[in-house]
Design a protein around this motif. Structure first.
Motif, mmCIF file in Angstrom:
data_model
loop_
_atom_site.group_PDB
_atom_site.id
_atom_site.type_symbol
_atom_site.label_atom_id
_atom_site.label_comp_id
_atom_site.label_asym_id
_atom_site.label_seq_id
_atom_site.Cartn_x
_atom_site.Cartn_y
_atom_site.Cartn_z
ATOM 1 N N VAL A 1 1.020 -3.136 4.520
ATOM 2 C CA VAL A 1 2.118 -3.369 5.453
ATOM 3 C C VAL A 1 3.324 -3.815 4.638
ATOM 4 N N ASP A 2 4.456 -3.116 4.795
ATOM 5 C CA ASP A 2 5.629 -3.452 3.981
ATOM 6 C C ASP A 2 6.395 -4.636 4.579
ATOM 7 N N LYS A 3 7.516 -4.977 3.970
ATOM 8 C CA LYS A 3 8.291 -6.158 4.379
ATOM 9 C C LYS A 3 8.872 -6.032 5.779
ATOM 10 N N THR A 4 8.967 -4.798 6.289
ATOM 11 C CA THR A 4 9.522 -4.586 7.637
ATOM 12 C C THR A 4 8.424 -4.451 8.686
ATOM 13 N N ASP A 5 7.181 -4.785 8.308
ATOM 14 C CA ASP A 5 6.028 -4.712 9.197
ATOM 15 C C ASP A 5 5.686 -3.273 9.586
ATOM 16 N N ARG A 6 5.944 -2.349 8.685
ATOM 17 C CA ARG A 6 5.560 -0.953 8.894
ATOM 18 C C ARG A 6 4.430 -0.596 7.938
ATOM 19 N N LEU A 7 3.611 0.366 8.321
ATOM 20 C CA LEU A 7 2.545 0.845 7.457
ATOM 21 C C LEU A 7 3.124 1.706 6.346
ATOM 22 N N ALA A 8 2.598 1.540 5.148
ATOM 23 C CA ALA A 8 3.030 2.338 4.003
ATOM 24 C C ALA A 8 1.847 2.490 3.058
ATOM 25 N N ALA A 9 2.011 3.362 2.063
ATOM 26 C CA ALA A 9 0.916 3.600 1.118
ATOM 27 C C ALA A 9 1.469 3.741 -0.293
ATOM 28 N N THR A 10 0.594 3.550 -1.267
ATOM 29 C CA THR A 10 0.966 3.661 -2.674
ATOM 30 C C THR A 10 -0.121 4.397 -3.438
ATOM 31 N N THR A 11 0.289 5.095 -4.510
ATOM 32 C CA THR A 11 -0.690 5.735 -5.397
ATOM 33 C C THR A 11 -1.190 4.751 -6.451
ATOM 34 N N ARG A 12 -0.583 3.577 -6.529
ATOM 35 C CA ARG A 12 -0.974 2.577 -7.534
ATOM 36 C C ARG A 12 -2.172 1.787 -7.018
ATOM 37 N N ILE A 13 -3.341 2.368 -7.208
ATOM 38 C CA ILE A 13 -4.548 1.822 -6.587
ATOM 39 C C ILE A 13 -5.425 1.021 -7.544
ATOM 40 N N HIS A 14 -5.098 1.004 -8.839
ATOM 41 C CA HIS A 14 -6.014 0.461 -9.848
ATOM 42 C C HIS A 14 -6.504 -0.943 -9.509
ATOM 43 N N SER A 15 -5.586 -1.833 -9.167
ATOM 44 C CA SER A 15 -5.969 -3.230 -8.939
ATOM 45 C C SER A 15 -6.760 -3.419 -7.643
#
Length: 278
Positions: A120-134
């Motif tokens: 959930v981003d800073k605006t309370d919307r759903l988002a995704a990232t390819t940076r999954i390592h951690s």
């Protein structure tokens, strides 16, 4: 508390023309549109487990449909569109999931699938990232052992050609540069086997076949090549590693050993021009 990107168990408080209003124990309400309740018989007072997200007008709504992942999870999702601010991926609901440009560690292609972590981003919307390592787990001791066959998805290619992969979509793994010959791109699914397990729990994988199996397969490839080219090929055990890798997708060492085996079987002969079928 009703939270975006999570499941909530809510009570049906009232029916309206365009759907149902659901409420939590604190009296907070969210709409369940008719389109998201299709196929379900619902009456006031029912307890429903619904997924919470935002519609195209940025209103918080709920659905009885099951998304492909929830906040804090990793999913293997298809890119449906791309523009100058980011990409959109299908995660199983009417509205696609946004991947900001800054959260793309490699170029995404429409129609291809990649691993994404949802947040959930800073605006309370759903988002995704390819940076999954951690966000990948370390496999517990004993879950995998050397020689186990595993499924892996590439999520990062390092400068030294080592591949970071997700084992079974959950666990950290890597494939060293000398353990794969073919070109592999982010998002690609591959089958391999466990070669070693590192001290930190990372799973070392190889895509190379076991020695006898690989040599048998390469022998067949060489013989088929010779038969298809009039019994001759301009490659021998003096050929460059680059030419051998390009043409036969293997190392020079394996190529030389395989040629030696075929010569001992009196199936081929070599000269300075190349290799000939006997």
């Amino acid at each position: 508390m009703i939270s975006v990107g999570q499941y909530s168990k809510l009570k049906v408080s009232k029916k309206v023309d365009f759907g149902y209003y659901l409420e939590d124990n604190f009296g907070d309400e969210v709409l369940l549109p008719n389109s998201a309740a299709k196929g379900h018989e619902i009456t006031e007072g029912d307890q429903l487990e619904v997924f919470i997200y935002r519609d195209s007008k940025d209103r918080m709504i709920s659905t009885l449909k099951k998304p492909l992942l929830t906040v804090g999870e990793i999913g293997y999702l298809e890119v449906v569109s791309q523009n100058n601010i980011g990409a959109f991926v299908n995660f199983g609901l009417e509205r696609d999931l946004f991947v900001p440009l800054k959260e793309q560690s490699y170029k995404l292609k429409e129609g291809k699938k990649y691993l994404f972590y949802m947040y959930v981003d800073k605006t309370d919307r759903l988002a995704a990232t390819t940076r999954i390592h951690s966000y990948l787990d370390i496999a517990e001791e004993g879950k995998y052992k050397v020689s186990d066959e595993v499924n892996a998805i590439v999520y990062e290619i390092n400068e030294n050609a080592t591949l970071n992969v997700a084992i079974d979509g959950e666990y950290r793994g890597l494939i060293l540069a000398n353990e794969h010959f073919e070109y592999i791109y982010p998002g690609q699914e591959i089958k391999g086997r466990v070669k070693r397990i590192y001290e930190d729990g990372t799973i070392g994988v190889t895509t190379r076949k076991k020695r006898l199996e690989a040599r048998s397969e390469l022998s067949e490839t060489i013989l088929n090549y010779l038969k298809a080219n009039g019994g001759f090929m301009p490659y021998n055990d003096k050929s460059s590693p680059e030419d051998i890798k390009r043409e036969f997708n293997t190392s020079k060492n394996y190529f030389k050993m395989t040629l030696g085996g075929l010569m001992r079987e009196k199936l081929i002969t070599q000269d300075k021009e190349g290799t000939r079928l006997l």
